[in-house]
Design a protein around this motif. Structure first.
Motif, PDB file in Angstrom:
ATOM      1  N   LEU A  17       0.821  -1.204   0.000  1.00  0.00           N
ATOM      2  CA  LEU A  17       0.000   0.000   0.000  1.00  0.00           C
ATOM      3  C   LEU A  17       0.864   1.267   0.000  1.00  0.00           C
ATOM      4  CD1 LEU A  17      -2.938   0.808  -0.047  1.00  0.00           C
ATOM      5  CD2 LEU A  17      -2.902   0.836   2.440  1.00  0.00           C
ATOM      6  N   MET A  18       2.001   1.208   0.646  1.00  0.00           N
ATOM      7  CA  MET A  18       2.913   2.357   0.649  1.00  0.00           C
ATOM      8  C   MET A  18       3.418   2.639  -0.766  1.00  0.00           C
ATOM      9  SD  MET A  18       4.991   1.775   4.194  1.00  0.00           S
ATOM     10  CE  MET A  18       5.877   3.324   4.094  1.00  0.00           C
ATOM     11  N   GLU A  19       3.589   1.581  -1.547  1.00  0.00           N
ATOM     12  CA  GLU A  19       4.056   1.723  -2.924  1.00  0.00           C
ATOM     13  C   GLU A  19       2.908   2.054  -3.880  1.00  0.00           C
ATOM     14  OE1 GLU A  19       6.175  -1.844  -4.004  1.00  0.00           O
ATOM     15  OE2 GLU A  19       7.243  -1.858  -2.087  1.00  0.00           O
ATOM     16  N   ASN A  20       1.704   1.656  -3.516  1.00  0.00           N
ATOM     17  CA  ASN A  20       0.521   1.823  -4.371  1.00  0.00           C
ATOM     18  C   ASN A  20      -0.643   2.367  -3.556  1.00  0.00           C
ATOM     19  OD1 ASN A  20       1.639   0.213  -6.784  1.00  0.00           O
ATOM     20  ND2 ASN A  20       1.814  -1.249  -5.112  1.00  0.00           N
ATOM     21  N   PRO A  21      -0.574   3.621  -3.123  1.00  0.00           N
ATOM     22  CA  PRO A  21      -1.595   4.147  -2.211  1.00  0.00           C
ATOM     23  C   PRO A  21      -2.988   4.303  -2.821  1.00  0.00           C
ATOM     24  CG  PRO A  21      -0.096   5.882  -2.885  1.00  0.00           C
ATOM     25  CD  PRO A  21       0.457   4.600  -3.432  1.00  0.00           C
ATOM     26  N   ASN A  22      -3.101   4.200  -4.118  1.00  0.00           N
ATOM     27  CA  ASN A  22      -4.409   4.341  -4.762  1.00  0.00           C
ATOM     28  C   ASN A  22      -4.947   3.018  -5.289  1.00  0.00           C
ATOM     29  OD1 ASN A  22      -4.581   7.148  -4.329  1.00  0.00           O
ATOM     30  ND2 ASN A  22      -3.184   7.487  -6.027  1.00  0.00           N
ATOM     31  N   SER A  23      -4.512   1.931  -4.692  1.00  0.00           N
ATOM     32  CA  SER A  23      -4.956   0.612  -5.128  1.00  0.00           C
ATOM     33  C   SER A  23      -6.147   0.142  -4.300  1.00  0.00           C
ATOM     34  CB  SER A  23      -3.813  -0.401  -5.008  1.00  0.00           C
ATOM     35  OG  SER A  23      -4.290  -1.694  -5.274  1.00  0.00           O
ATOM     36  N   SER A  24      -7.305   0.132  -4.908  1.00  0.00           N
ATOM     37  CA  SER A  24      -8.503  -0.334  -4.206  1.00  0.00           C
ATOM     38  C   SER A  24      -8.386  -1.816  -3.862  1.00  0.00           C
ATOM     39  CB  SER A  24      -9.750  -0.076  -5.043  1.00  0.00           C
ATOM     40  OG  SER A  24      -9.717  -0.831  -6.236  1.00  0.00           O
ATOM     41  N   VAL A  25      -7.687  -2.572  -4.693  1.00  0.00           N
ATOM     42  CA  VAL A  25      -7.535  -4.017  -4.465  1.00  0.00           C
ATOM     43  C   VAL A  25      -6.785  -4.280  -3.155  1.00  0.00           C
ATOM     44  CG1 VAL A  25      -6.496  -6.135  -5.352  1.00  0.00           C
ATOM     45  CG2 VAL A  25      -7.638  -4.574  -6.913  1.00  0.00           C
ATOM     46  N   ILE A  26      -5.746  -3.502  -2.907  1.00  0.00           N
ATOM     47  CA  ILE A  26      -4.980  -3.701  -1.664  1.00  0.00           C
ATOM     48  C   ILE A  26      -5.843  -3.357  -0.456  1.00  0.00           C
ATOM     49  CG2 ILE A  26      -2.942  -3.008  -0.348  1.00  0.00           C
ATOM     50  CD1 ILE A  26      -1.522  -2.556  -3.047  1.00  0.00           C
ATOM     51  N   TYR A  27      -6.621  -2.297  -0.543  1.00  0.00           N
ATOM     52  CA  TYR A  27      -7.528  -1.966   0.559  1.00  0.00           C
ATOM     53  C   TYR A  27      -8.568  -3.070   0.766  1.00  0.00           C
ATOM     54  CZ  TYR A  27      -5.769   2.771   1.286  1.00  0.00           C
ATOM     55  OH  TYR A  27      -4.983   3.859   1.603  1.00  0.00           O
ATOM     56  N   ASP A  28      -9.062  -3.647  -0.330  1.00  0.00           N
ATOM     57  CA  ASP A  28      -9.998  -4.772  -0.214  1.00  0.00           C
ATOM     58  C   ASP A  28      -9.341  -5.950   0.503  1.00  0.00           C
ATOM     59  OD1 ASP A  28     -12.437  -3.953  -1.277  1.00  0.00           O
ATOM     60  OD2 ASP A  28     -11.869  -4.462  -3.324  1.00  0.00           O
ATOM     61  N   LEU A  29      -8.116  -6.265   0.090  1.00  0.00           N
ATOM     62  CA  LEU A  29      -7.416  -7.391   0.708  1.00  0.00           C
ATOM     63  C   LEU A  29      -7.129  -7.129   2.186  1.00  0.00           C
ATOM     64  CD1 LEU A  29      -4.975  -8.297  -2.204  1.00  0.00           C
ATOM     65  CD2 LEU A  29      -6.983  -9.582  -1.456  1.00  0.00           C
ATOM     66  N   GLY A  31      -8.946  -5.240   4.070  1.00  0.00           N
ATOM     67  CA  GLY A  31     -10.260  -5.404   4.691  1.00  0.00           C
ATOM     68  C   GLY A  31     -10.586  -6.861   4.942  1.00  0.00           C
ATOM     69  N   ASN A  32     -10.258  -7.704   3.982  1.00  0.00           N
ATOM     70  CA  ASN A  32     -10.506  -9.147   4.136  1.00  0.00           C
ATOM     71  C   ASN A  32      -9.708  -9.723   5.305  1.00  0.00           C
ATOM     72  OD1 ASN A  32     -12.142  -9.048   1.865  1.00  0.00           O
ATOM     73  ND2 ASN A  32     -10.585  -9.888   0.501  1.00  0.00           N
ATOM     74  N   VAL A  33      -8.423  -9.351   5.389  1.00  0.00           N
ATOM     75  CA  VAL A  33      -7.577  -9.848   6.478  1.00  0.00           C
ATOM     76  C   VAL A  33      -8.124  -9.366   7.815  1.00  0.00           C
ATOM     77  CG1 VAL A  33      -5.275  -9.676   7.531  1.00  0.00           C
ATOM     78  CG2 VAL A  33      -5.492 -10.087   5.071  1.00  0.00           C
ATOM     79  N   ASN A  34      -8.484  -8.089   7.899  1.00  0.00           N
ATOM     80  CA  ASN A  34      -9.042  -7.556   9.147  1.00  0.00           C
ATOM     81  C   ASN A  34     -10.356  -8.238   9.503  1.00  0.00           C
ATOM     82  OD1 ASN A  34      -7.829  -4.396   8.110  1.00  0.00           O
ATOM     83  ND2 ASN A  34      -6.964  -5.614   9.739  1.00  0.00           N
ATOM     84  N   TYR A  35     -11.196  -8.471   8.505  1.00  0.00           N
ATOM     85  CA  TYR A  35     -12.479  -9.142   8.740  1.00  0.00           C
ATOM     86  C   TYR A  35     -12.262 -10.549   9.293  1.00  0.00           C
ATOM     87  CZ  TYR A  35     -17.067 -11.136   7.837  1.00  0.00           C
ATOM     88  OH  TYR A  35     -18.279 -11.764   7.976  1.00  0.00           O
ATOM     89  N   LEU A  36     -11.364 -11.301   8.655  1.00  0.00           N
ATOM     90  CA  LEU A  36     -11.087 -12.663   9.108  1.00  0.00           C
ATOM     91  C   LEU A  36     -10.450 -12.681  10.493  1.00  0.00           C
ATOM     92  CD1 LEU A  36      -9.772 -14.143   5.757  1.00  0.00           C
ATOM     93  CD2 LEU A  36     -11.948 -14.668   6.895  1.00  0.00           C
ATOM     94  N   ASN A  37      -9.765 -11.600  10.824  1.00  0.00           N
ATOM     95  CA  ASN A  37      -9.115 -11.474  12.120  1.00  0.00           C
ATOM     96  C   ASN A  37     -10.057 -10.869  13.165  1.00  0.00           C
ATOM     97  OD1 ASN A  37      -6.747 -12.082  13.432  1.00  0.00           O
ATOM     98  ND2 ASN A  37      -5.823 -10.092  13.070  1.00  0.00           N
ATOM     99  N   LYS A  38     -11.312 -10.645  12.763  1.00  0.00           N
ATOM    100  CA  LYS A  38     -12.371 -10.091  13.613  1.00  0.00           C
ATOM    101  C   LYS A  38     -12.079  -8.666  14.087  1.00  0.00           C
ATOM    102  CE  LYS A  38     -14.074 -14.588  15.191  1.00  0.00           C
ATOM    103  NZ  LYS A  38     -13.821 -15.171  13.920  1.00  0.00           N
ATOM    104  N   ASN A  39     -11.310  -7.930  13.293  1.00  0.00           N
ATOM    105  CA  ASN A  39     -11.044  -6.524  13.559  1.00  0.00           C
ATOM    106  C   ASN A  39     -11.973  -5.729  12.641  1.00  0.00           C
ATOM    107  OD1 ASN A  39     -10.029  -4.024  14.115  1.00  0.00           O
ATOM    108  ND2 ASN A  39      -7.888  -4.591  13.778  1.00  0.00           N
TER     109      ASN A  39
END
Length: 79
Positions: A17-29, A31-39
Motif C-alpha cells: 500500500l505504501m508503494e501503491n496508495p491508490n490501489s482499491s484491491v490492496i484496501y480490499d485485501l 479489509g478481508n484480512v481484518n475481517y477474518l481477524n475479527k477486527n
C-alpha cells in the motif's frame, strides 16, 4: 498459526500500500484480512477506502453494508 499468517499478510499488504496508495484491491485485501481477524472497525475503514477509490465495486459495497449492520446493533446495546 492462523493468526501469524494474518499478521504476515497484513504486513505485506501494508508495504504494498505504501508503494501503491491508490490501489482499491490492496484496501480490499486488507479489509478481508481484518475481517477474518475479527477486527471489524479496521476492516470497515479499509473497505470504505477501497470503495472511495473504486465506487463501482459491488462486492466491496456489500461488505461495507454488512459491516455497518453488524456494528449498529453492538453500539445500540452500549447506550
Amino acid at each position: 498459526m492462523q493468526q501469524k499468517k494474518y499478521e504476515q499478510a497484513e504486513q505485506i499488504l501494508s508495504s504494498l500500500l505504501m508503494e501503491n496508495p491508490n490501489s482499491s484491491v490492496i484496501y480490499d485485501l486488507l479489509g478481508n484480512v481484518n475481517y477474518l481477524n475479527k477486527n471489524l472497525e479496521t476492516a470497515l475503514e479499509n473497505y470504505e477506502r477501497s470503495l472511495n477509490l473504486n465506487p463501482s465495486s459491488v462486492e466491496t459495497e456489500r461488505m461495507v453494508r454488512k459491516l455497518k449492520t453488524i456494528r449498529v446493533p453492538a453500539s445500540e446495546g452500549s447506550n
